[in-house]
Structure formats: structure tokens, C-alpha cells
Design a protein around this motif. Structure first.
Motif, PDB file in Angstrom:
ATOM      1  N   PHE A  14       0.808  -1.136   0.022  1.00  0.00           N
ATOM      2  CA  PHE A  14       0.008  -0.061   0.046  1.00  0.00           C
ATOM      3  C   PHE A  14       0.750   1.244  -0.083  1.00  0.00           C
ATOM      4  O   PHE A  14       1.939   1.496   0.788  1.00  0.00           O
ATOM      5  CB  PHE A  14      -0.880   0.066   1.099  1.00  0.00           C
ATOM      6  CG  PHE A  14      -2.184   0.797   0.978  1.00  0.00           C
ATOM      7  CD1 PHE A  14      -2.277   2.044   1.097  1.00  0.00           C
ATOM      8  CD2 PHE A  14      -3.299   0.126   0.802  1.00  0.00           C
ATOM      9  CE1 PHE A  14      -3.357   2.748   0.796  1.00  0.00           C
ATOM     10  CE2 PHE A  14      -4.440   0.759   0.308  1.00  0.00           C
ATOM     11  CZ  PHE A  14      -4.479   2.195   0.598  1.00  0.00           C
ATOM     12  N   VAL A  15       0.583   2.283  -0.867  1.00  0.00           N
ATOM     13  CA  VAL A  15       1.369   3.320  -1.003  1.00  0.00           C
ATOM     14  C   VAL A  15       0.002   4.786  -0.746  1.00  0.00           C
ATOM     15  O   VAL A  15      -0.747   4.818  -1.653  1.00  0.00           O
ATOM     16  CB  VAL A  15       2.000   3.596  -2.520  1.00  0.00           C
ATOM     17  CG1 VAL A  15       2.827   4.946  -2.341  1.00  0.00           C
ATOM     18  CG2 VAL A  15       2.928   2.376  -2.672  1.00  0.00           C
ATOM     19  N   SER A  16       0.426   5.489   0.072  1.00  0.00           N
ATOM     20  CA  SER A  16      -0.656   6.356   0.394  1.00  0.00           C
ATOM     21  C   SER A  16      -0.059   7.844   0.113  1.00  0.00           C
ATOM     22  O   SER A  16       0.766   8.028   1.101  1.00  0.00           O
ATOM     23  CB  SER A  16      -1.060   6.299   2.098  1.00  0.00           C
ATOM     24  OG  SER A  16      -2.072   7.022   2.102  1.00  0.00           O
ATOM     25  N   LEU A  17      -0.486   8.437  -0.546  1.00  0.00           N
ATOM     26  CA  LEU A  17      -0.169   9.745  -0.996  1.00  0.00           C
ATOM     27  C   LEU A  17      -1.236  10.914  -0.540  1.00  0.00           C
ATOM     28  O   LEU A  17      -2.229  10.349  -0.754  1.00  0.00           O
ATOM     29  CB  LEU A  17       0.499  10.112  -2.437  1.00  0.00           C
ATOM     30  CG  LEU A  17       1.485   8.836  -2.991  1.00  0.00           C
ATOM     31  CD1 LEU A  17       1.834   9.125  -4.369  1.00  0.00           C
ATOM     32  CD2 LEU A  17       2.759   9.340  -2.165  1.00  0.00           C
ATOM     33  N   GLY A  18      -0.855  12.154  -0.545  1.00  0.00           N
ATOM     34  CA  GLY A  18      -1.868  13.104  -0.595  1.00  0.00           C
ATOM     35  C   GLY A  18      -2.335  13.713   0.727  1.00  0.00           C
ATOM     36  O   GLY A  18      -1.772  13.480   1.887  1.00  0.00           O
ATOM     37  N   CYS A  55      -2.795  11.351  -5.472  1.00  0.00           N
ATOM     38  CA  CYS A  55      -3.119  12.776  -5.356  1.00  0.00           C
ATOM     39  C   CYS A  55      -2.848  13.558  -6.586  1.00  0.00           C
ATOM     40  O   CYS A  55      -2.030  13.347  -7.361  1.00  0.00           O
ATOM     41  CB  CYS A  55      -2.219  13.550  -4.079  1.00  0.00           C
ATOM     42  SG  CYS A  55      -2.560  15.366  -3.884  1.00  0.00           S
ATOM     43  N   GLY A  56      -3.842  14.415  -6.943  1.00  0.00           N
ATOM     44  CA  GLY A  56      -3.764  15.124  -8.106  1.00  0.00           C
ATOM     45  C   GLY A  56      -3.951  16.746  -8.093  1.00  0.00           C
ATOM     46  O   GLY A  56      -4.328  17.319  -8.858  1.00  0.00           O
ATOM     47  N   PHE A  57      -3.551  17.236  -6.716  1.00  0.00           N
ATOM     48  CA  PHE A  57      -4.150  18.533  -6.461  1.00  0.00           C
ATOM     49  C   PHE A  57      -3.170  19.655  -7.148  1.00  0.00           C
ATOM     50  O   PHE A  57      -3.640  20.520  -7.790  1.00  0.00           O
ATOM     51  CB  PHE A  57      -3.719  18.554  -4.869  1.00  0.00           C
ATOM     52  CG  PHE A  57      -3.954  20.103  -4.335  1.00  0.00           C
ATOM     53  CD1 PHE A  57      -3.177  20.832  -3.435  1.00  0.00           C
ATOM     54  CD2 PHE A  57      -5.213  20.679  -4.844  1.00  0.00           C
ATOM     55  CE1 PHE A  57      -3.409  22.331  -3.207  1.00  0.00           C
ATOM     56  CE2 PHE A  57      -5.644  21.881  -4.325  1.00  0.00           C
ATOM     57  CZ  PHE A  57      -4.999  22.766  -3.785  1.00  0.00           C
ATOM     58  N   ILE A  58      -1.819  19.569  -7.115  1.00  0.00           N
ATOM     59  CA  ILE A  58      -1.042  20.377  -7.891  1.00  0.00           C
ATOM     60  C   ILE A  58      -0.025  19.429  -8.825  1.00  0.00           C
ATOM     61  O   ILE A  58      -0.047  18.279  -8.480  1.00  0.00           O
ATOM     62  CB  ILE A  58       0.235  21.211  -7.119  1.00  0.00           C
ATOM     63  CG1 ILE A  58       0.542  20.413  -5.898  1.00  0.00           C
ATOM     64  CG2 ILE A  58      -0.854  22.340  -6.278  1.00  0.00           C
ATOM     65  CD1 ILE A  58       1.509  21.019  -5.232  1.00  0.00           C
ATOM     66  N   ASP A  59       0.699  20.162  -9.872  1.00  0.00           N
ATOM     67  CA  ASP A  59       1.644  19.316 -10.839  1.00  0.00           C
ATOM     68  C   ASP A  59       2.482  18.511 -10.161  1.00  0.00           C
ATOM     69  O   ASP A  59       2.655  17.299 -10.491  1.00  0.00           O
ATOM     70  CB  ASP A  59       2.280  20.491 -11.773  1.00  0.00           C
ATOM     71  CG  ASP A  59       1.441  21.016 -12.600  1.00  0.00           C
ATOM     72  OD1 ASP A  59       1.716  21.880 -13.352  1.00  0.00           O
ATOM     73  OD2 ASP A  59      -0.072  20.456 -12.555  1.00  0.00           O
ATOM     74  N   ALA A  60       3.164  19.184  -9.012  1.00  0.00           N
ATOM     75  CA  ALA A  60       4.163  18.226  -8.107  1.00  0.00           C
ATOM     76  C   ALA A  60       3.449  16.984  -7.856  1.00  0.00           C
ATOM     77  O   ALA A  60       3.976  15.974  -7.675  1.00  0.00           O
ATOM     78  CB  ALA A  60       4.804  18.971  -7.057  1.00  0.00           C
ATOM     79  N   ALA A  61       2.318  17.042  -7.277  1.00  0.00           N
ATOM     80  CA  ALA A  61       1.482  15.975  -6.585  1.00  0.00           C
ATOM     81  C   ALA A  61       1.188  15.009  -7.794  1.00  0.00           C
ATOM     82  O   ALA A  61       1.435  13.602  -7.359  1.00  0.00           O
ATOM     83  CB  ALA A  61       0.161  16.345  -5.940  1.00  0.00           C
TER      84      ALA A  61
END
Ligand code: SF4
Length: 444
Positions: A14-18, A55-61
Motif C-alpha cells: 500500500f502506498v498512500s499519498l496526498g 493525489c492530483g492537487f498540484i502538478d508536483a503531486a
């Protein structure tokens, strides 16, 4: 459990980002995975598959999420993507960058992620179905089942306290509803009865967001849900549909034979003033014009409705308006109630409460008028042929229902003569007679 059994338990990486909202989603998925007996792996190599919550919030994310998916694919090969980036372009954005992912879902999609996991990695233990069958515990006969798609209601009809009891509309995730429907059909259900307080409003609270079912995007909206349900091979019948313009889109699906040509629409009254006092949804629309348009699009459409007579302030003229509406609308099946106050309902404060005898007298006139209409409509079906779903059989014949009869609330088709089969089987019959509520027929 034996050591050999323990070694066989499947592992999910499991990989959790954001952000914290994504973290809560991850916790829910991890909880579900553990409850079902999956082990959680801290590394890619030890895992049988990997879930990446993006996560899709900003380009870096976005870049970080795409990188994590790529790494998981390279290290492990079996990857399920969930989270905000998964919702971008209904999943196409991720699939374009990484075509080999097993499934893509949006955020808050525990049910869809679990369904994708199950497809690649059968669950070792299902806390729900190990104790009860996959379709759950049903109080209905085996061959039909109610499918509840939402809870609560956003309306505030003045005679009703359901919103106070159950809160605002909360639509179930479309993937979860479809999974339940699939389980029901697999367990032998032949007719799905779609219900909620306001079925046509399904998904409004979720802004019709895209959910996922078997890896496919499906919008949380009645038309898309009904279309997906229609592919399961069971009859699909819609209840508690309000006459919103969006219902116009469902009628062609009925004309095409995908949904039963049946609508249960609780109109409650026909007088615009009373509908306003009742605070009914779609009170200002021209209901009669809508019914005529539906019938033009699907001539065999059967419409069922319920009405309240003797609402506070209802004048004799307004009641007659209701009778005129009945005559013009020619509804197939109708239930009616004399108004009675419900504790806590706003309508109790309205002036002009009618005496009991007036309410009862209007109810009797209303029922007599509708009985004539229903009987005429049933008579018109004599000589026609229908496919019916068998509910009961004995040595004298059988009882079933065509598309025009919902279980429990509408009439029946009584079949005379020897019938081989079981409840839930379909049978072609010819209608030979009709009473005020039921039809008689013979097997073909
Ligand atoms: S009667 Fe009105 S308020 Fe009550 S559940 Fe139905 S639509 Fe909602």
C-alpha cells in the motif's frame, strides 16, 4: 489457523499519498483489507499486488503519484490506482500514462478498490459472507429483491417526517450498489426493485461523481446506474421516481426493453396550490404533459402512483381537479390515503383541517373513480400476450406478474391450467379475463 494456511494469506502493498482526506480513504481501505484477512506488505516485492492512493492537487503531486504508480508497476507489476488523480478524466489520465494498471478508481471508493482487489486476489475471508450469504439476508422470496440505492431525502414535504428521521439524501456508491445487485442476481434474484425515498435524485448529493464498477467508470446517476443494472440479466423496476425532467431520459431505456416499462411516481395531488402547500418536488411542472410524453416514447408504460385526499385546506373544487387529473392521466395502478397528521410534520400547523367524514367521503369517491379507470385498463389487456415472472405455483395453476405489476402493491396474473416450473421462472401467457385488480390468463 495452521502455519501452512497462514503462509498462504495474500499480501497487499500500500502506498498512500496526498492530504488527510486521502489518508482517511487509505485507512478505510486498509481496514477493509485487514478485516477480509489480507496481509499488508510494507514493500513492493513481498506483495501480491499494490494499491496506490494518489493525489492530483498540484502538478508536483501529479508527478509524484505517476512516479509511484510507475515504480509499483516496475517492482511488482500488479497495481490498482485510487484517489484524486484516478478521477481525472474518469481514469483515462492515469491509464494513458500507465496502461498496465489493473484498475483505476477515484477518491472515497473503498468498495470499488475492494472489488478490484478481489478480482486479482480472491479474498481469504469475508467477514460478511462467511456468516451470511453474499446477497445478504433477504426477507423477500428468493426471486425478487429490493435494491436500496440511497438513504434520506433532500425534500421537505410538509406531511412527511422522513428527512427529520433519516437526514438528507445520501446516495450509496454506485460500485457498491452494482456489486450488491450482481450478488443478488448470482444468488437467483430475477427482479431487482430499485428503491429509495427519491430514486430520481440518486447521486445529486455526490454531484453525480464518477464511481467504478469492475474497473469501469460509472456515474453516480440514475440513468447510468439503471443502464448498468439492465446488463445483469434480471428485470429492473424503478420505484419512487419523481416527475423531474431527467426521468424523460429513462423512458427510452424502457422502450428499448432494458428496464421494465413501469414507473412508480408518487404524485400525491394534482392541484398546483395543494402541491405547493405539500412542498412536493416538481410541483410546478406540467405533470400531465410529462405523462403524455412518456407514453408517446413508450406506449406500453405502466404508471403507478399514490395520492393524499383531504389535505388541510383542500376545497371541493381542488378535489374535483384531482378527479379530472385521474381521468386525464389514466394511471394503471393507484393507492390513496385520507390525510392524517403525523406527529412532527409541518402540515399539522396548516389551517383548514377537514372533518373526518369529508376526508372519508372524498377517499371513497376517489377510489371509485380510479377503480373504473383501472378496470378499463385491465380489460384492454385481454387478448394480449405477456411474459410473466412466476411467484407461486400449485396443481391448479400459477400466480405471476408481468412488467405492469410490482410485487405486493399491484395486482397479479392468475394462470389457469397446468404450469411446469418454479417461482422465478418466466412464462408466456395470454390474458383471457380481468377483474377490478387482477388478470387471468392461460399458458402459451
Ligand atoms: S414524502 Fe417528500 S420529504 Fe418525504 S421522503 Fe418523500 S420526497 Fe422526501
Amino acid at each position: 489457523m495452521s502455519r501452512r494456511g497462514a503462509r498462504a494469506l495474500p499480501k497487499v502493498g500500500f502506498v498512500s499519498l496526498g492530504c488527510p482526506k486521502a489518508l482517511v480513504d487509505s485507512e478505510r481501505i486498509l481496514t477493509e483489507l485487514r478485516a477480509e484477512g489480507y496481509l499488508i506488505s510494507p514493500s513492493y516485492e513481498g506483495a501480491d499486488l499494490v494499491v496506490v492512493n494518489t493525489c492530483g492537487f498540484i502538478d508536483a503531486a501529479v508527478a509524484e503519484s505517476l512516479g509511484a504508480i510507475g515504480e509499483a508497476l516496475a517492482e511488482n507489476g500488479k497495481v490498482i490506482v485510487t484517489g484524486c488523480l484516478g478521477a481525472k478524466e474518469s481514469g483515462s489520465f492515469v491509464r494513458r500514462a500507465h496502461p498496465k494498471v489493473l484498475a483505476v478508481t477515484g477518491p472515497h471508493a473503498t468498495a470499488e478498490v475492494m472489488s478490484a482487489v478481489h478480482q486479482s486476489l480472491p479474498r481469504p475471508h469475508d467477514p460478511h459472507t462467511d456468516l451470511v450469504p453474499a446477497q445478504g439476508i433477504k426477507l423477500t422470496p428468493r426471486h425478487y429483491a429490493y435494491l436500496k440505492i440511497a438513504e434520506g431525502c433532500n425534500h421537505r414535504c410538509s406531511f412527511c417526517i422522513i428527512p427529520a428521521l433519516r437526514g438528507d439524501l445520501e446516495s450509496r456508491a454506485v460500485g457498491e450498489v452494482l456489486r450488491e445487485a450482481e450478488n443478488l442476481v448470482a444468488a437467483g434474484v430475477k427482479e431487482l426493485l430499485v428503491i429509495s425515498q427519491d430514486t430520481s435524485a440518486y447521486g445529486v448529493d455526490q454531484k453525480y461523481r464518477t464511481g467504478f464498477w469492475n474497473g469501469r467508470p460509472v456515474k453516480t446517476r440514475l440513468k447510468e446506474l439503471a443502464t448498468a443494472l439492465s446488463g445483469l440479466g434480471a428485470w429492473v423496476r424503478l420505484h419512487y421516481v419523481y416527475p423531474y425532467p431527467s426521468v424523460d431520459d429513462l423512458v427510452p431505456l424502457m422502450a428499448e426493453g432494458k428496464l421494465l416499462p413501469y414507473l412508480d411516481v408518487p404524485f400525491q395531488h394534482a392541484s398546483p396550490r395543494l402541491l405547493k402547500l405539500m412542498k412536493r418536488p416538481a410541483d410546478s411542472d406540467d405533470t400531465l404533459a410529462r405523462i403524455l410524453a412518456w407514453r408517446r416514447a413508450c406506449p406500453e408504460l405502466a404508471i403507478r402512483s399514490t395520492f393524499i385526499v383531504g389535505f388541510p385546506g383542500e376545497t371541493e373544487r381542488e378535489f374535483e381537479e384531482l378527479l379530472e387529473f385521474l381521468e386525464a392521466a389514466q394511471l394503471d395502478r393507484v393507492g390513496a390515503f385520507a390525510y392524517s397528521p403525523v406527529e412532527g410534520a409541518a402540515a399539522n400547523a396548516l389551517p383548514g383541517a377537514l372533518p373526518e367524514e369529508v376526508k372519508e367521503e372524498r377517499l371513497a369517491r376517489f377510489m371509485a373513480a380510479q377503480e373504473t379507470i383501472s378496470a378499463r385498463r385491465l380489460q384492454a389487456r385481454i387478448g394480449k400476450e405477456y411474459i410473466i415472472l412466476l411467484d407461486e405455483l400449485d396443481e391448479h395453476g400459477a400466480v405471476g406478474r408481468s412488467f405492469a405489476e410490482a410485487p405486493e402493491i399491484d395486482g397479479l396474473v392468475q394462470v389457469h391450467g397446468r404450469v411446469d416450473g418454479r417461482p422465478g421462472d418466466l412464462l408466456k401467457v395470454k390474458i383471457t379475463g380481468a377483474t377490478a385488480h387482477d388478470l387471468q390468463g392461460i399458458p402459451l
